[in-house]
Enzyme design. Structure first.
Site, PDB file in Angstrom:
ATOM      1  N   GLU A  55       0.906  -1.197   0.014  1.00  0.00           N
ATOM      2  CA  GLU A  55      -0.134  -0.074  -0.117  1.00  0.00           C
ATOM      3  C   GLU A  55       0.820   1.261  -0.022  1.00  0.00           C
ATOM      4  OE1 GLU A  55      -2.674  -0.257   3.304  1.00  0.00           O
ATOM      5  OE2 GLU A  55      -3.929  -1.605   2.181  1.00  0.00           O
ATOM      6  N   ASP A 199     -10.999   7.581 -22.350  1.00  0.00           N
ATOM      7  CA  ASP A 199     -10.918   6.056 -21.840  1.00  0.00           C
ATOM      8  C   ASP A 199     -10.579   5.111 -23.167  1.00  0.00           C
ATOM      9  OD1 ASP A 199     -11.516   3.171 -21.111  1.00  0.00           O
ATOM     10  OD2 ASP A 199     -13.174   3.529 -20.253  1.00  0.00           O
ATOM     11  N   LYS A 228      -6.429  -5.413 -23.292  1.00  0.00           N
ATOM     12  CA  LYS A 228      -7.081  -5.551 -24.455  1.00  0.00           C
ATOM     13  C   LYS A 228      -6.094  -5.532 -25.732  1.00  0.00           C
ATOM     14  CE  LYS A 228     -11.385  -4.256 -21.908  1.00  0.00           C
ATOM     15  NZ  LYS A 228     -12.268  -3.386 -22.075  1.00  0.00           N
TER      16      LYS A 228
HETATM   17  C1  LIG Z   1     -13.415  -3.001 -21.094  1.00  0.00           C
HETATM   18  C2  LIG Z   1     -13.642  -1.466 -20.783  1.00  0.00           C
HETATM   19  C3  LIG Z   1     -13.444  -1.070 -19.533  1.00  0.00           C
HETATM   20  C4  LIG Z   1     -13.644  -1.927 -18.292  1.00  0.00           C
HETATM   21  O1  LIG Z   1     -12.369  -2.872 -17.948  1.00  0.00           O
HETATM   22  P1  LIG Z   1     -12.611  -3.889 -17.030  1.00  0.00           P
HETATM   23  O2  LIG Z   1     -11.291  -4.580 -16.919  1.00  0.00           O
HETATM   24  O3  LIG Z   1     -13.399  -4.916 -17.486  1.00  0.00           O
HETATM   25  O4  LIG Z   1     -13.354  -3.456 -15.593  1.00  0.00           O
HETATM   26  C5  LIG Z   1     -13.830   0.147 -19.184  1.00  0.00           C
HETATM   27  N1  LIG Z   1     -13.997   0.966 -20.133  1.00  0.00           N
HETATM   28  C6  LIG Z   1     -13.963   0.697 -21.527  1.00  0.00           C
HETATM   29  C7  LIG Z   1     -14.101   1.729 -22.727  1.00  0.00           C
HETATM   30  C8  LIG Z   1     -13.862  -0.448 -21.905  1.00  0.00           C
HETATM   31  O5  LIG Z   1     -13.849  -1.053 -23.091  1.00  0.00           O
END
Ligand SMILES: *Cc1c(COP(=O)(O)O)cnc(C)c1O
Length: 413
Positions: A55, A199, A228
């Site tokens: 932490e 994002d 991703k």
């Molecule tokens: C996949 C995704 C998330 C969330 O990610 P997790 O790891 O599944 O919580 C947030 N924003 C966007 C645009 C995404 O495509």
């Protein structure tokens, strides 16, 4: 992979892991948010780093014995900075949604107004959907895509922004296949003094691979998942201008999270190291070429692609001209060993659990080494499966073809 201890100690669980390994090996992954992390990334995840509590931040921990972890976290931060031209990076977010929660916490108070993309137009749950924490804690107003072109309507974004005066504008998506006009968003935000939040969960790898424009130098704050297109471990990072560093760090810890997952931090560092190599540019480029080749093949076969094509790693296939819905397509494809996710189309007449389309993505197949020729072939198989969806023998035959294709393009191991 090798699992000496698991195999001996827990045969029940081990059997399931092997089964999943085989499924991944023999089936084709077209879910746009999935990828295959490299063996080096996987190795970093399964290390003693997972045992440690850390932490705090490098040099400022709440637990002893963190001098090695400090080194690892600093390495991850430095590589991410270089990769995305970021002034400040926090590598501790456990996943994309918690990262976004931390971003909102860093810049907003509950009830503040935020402008984001509608979920059924390609947005993400964490961009203000009513069932998500984001929609419950903050006052989201939403923009959409143009009905005719399928493109984000920047005129509408501006109109809503000027009328609603949100404190933050969110740009980014989970199912949108075109380049985002980052500068356009920034200009609109500047007119009303709003924070800009990108994002880039889906496209981070394509930005790191220099194929898409990078919002990091112009936006206030940017979040991304690392699993991703970026092809790292499950997790996320937040990048921001130096002047917001303190508030972002405090929002992640102690605001949102406890101890970081140090094994995942190390795996993120490995993935950033891979993404800094020239090969990753090739990978990103090929991912887009594959998506374009596949989308074109569907267009040739009379399908409708939302926005008419793609600039990135994914496209949304509108199945209504073929008299199908997303769930049915998802099921038929599962029968032949292809995974996709059902998807809404803009202003979908069908409900979210059974929307009109599917989202198709090429990051995983490209990691296997497939190129345009295979991308077109896969589209052909998918079309044949849809056309012959009642014909179990034909579907069985297609399943064999997919398996054969997968055996020629192995997952790196
Ligand atoms: C996949 C995704 C998330 C969330 O990610 P997790 O790891 O599944 O919580 C947030 N924003 C966007 C645009 C995404 O495509």
């Amino acid at each position: 992979m090798l699992y000496n201890h698991l195999e001996k100690q827990d045969s029940e669980l081990f059997a399931s892991i092997l089964k999943e390994e085989k499924r991944q090996e023999n089936e084709l992954e077209l879910i746009a948010s999935e990828n295959y992390a490299s063996p080096a990334v996987m190795e970093a995840m399964a290390t003693v780093l997972a045992n440690k509590y850390s932490e705090g931040y490098p040099g400022k921990r709440y637990y002893g014995g963190n001098y090695v972890i400090d080194e690892i976290e600093t390495l991850a931060i430095e590589r991410a900075k270089k990769l995305f031209e970021a002034e400040h990076v926090n590598v501790q977010p456990l996943s994309g949604s918690p990262a976004n929660a931390a971003v909102y916490m860093a810049f907003l108070n509950p009830g503040d107004k935020v402008l984001g993309l509608k979920l059924d137009h390609g947005g993400h749950l964490s961009h203000g959907h009513s069932v998500n924490f984001s929609g419950r804690l903050y006052n989201f107003v939403q923009y959409g895509v143009d009905e005719k072109t399928g493109l984000i309507d920047m005129e509408e974004v501006r109109r809503i922004a000027l009328a609603e005066k949100p404190k933050m504008i969110v740009a980014g998506f989970s199912a949108y296949s075109r380049e985002i006009d980052w500068q356009g968003f920034k200009d609109i935000a500047d007119e009303i003094g709003a924070y800009t939040f990108a994002d880039i969960a889906h496209i981070a790898g394509l930005i790191a691979g220099k194929q898409l424009k990078n919002p990091v130098p112009i936006f206030d704050v940017v979040s991304t998942t690392t699993h991703k297109t970026l092809r790292g471990p499950r997790g996320a990072i937040i990048m921001c201008k130096e002047k917001f560093a303190k508030q972002v760090n405090s929002a992640v810890f102690p605001g949102m999270q406890g101890g970081p997952h140090n094994n995942m931090t190390a795996a993120k560092a490995v993935a950033f190291g891979e993404a800094l190599k020239p090969e990753f540019e090739e990978y990103s480029k090929q991912t887009i070429l594959n998506a374009q080749a596949m989308a074109q093949e569907f267009l040739n076969r009379g399908y409708k692609v939302v926005s008419g094509g793609t600039d990135n790693h994914l496209f949304v296939l509108d199945l209504s001209p073929k008299g199908m819905v997303g769930k049915e397509a998802e099921k038929v494809l599962e029968k032949i060993g292809i995974s996709v996710s059902r998807s809404t189309i803009p202003n979908d007449p069908n409900p979210p659990m059974n929307p009109s389309g599917i989202r198709v993505g090429t990051p995983a197949m490209t990691t296997r080494g497939m190129k345009e020729e295979e991308a077109k072939l896969v589209a052909t198989y998918m079309d044949e499966a849809f056309v012959n969806r009642e014909d179990e023998i034909k579907l069985e035959e297609l399943k064999g073809k997919i398996k054969e294709l997968c055996s020629r393009f192995k997952i790196p191991s």
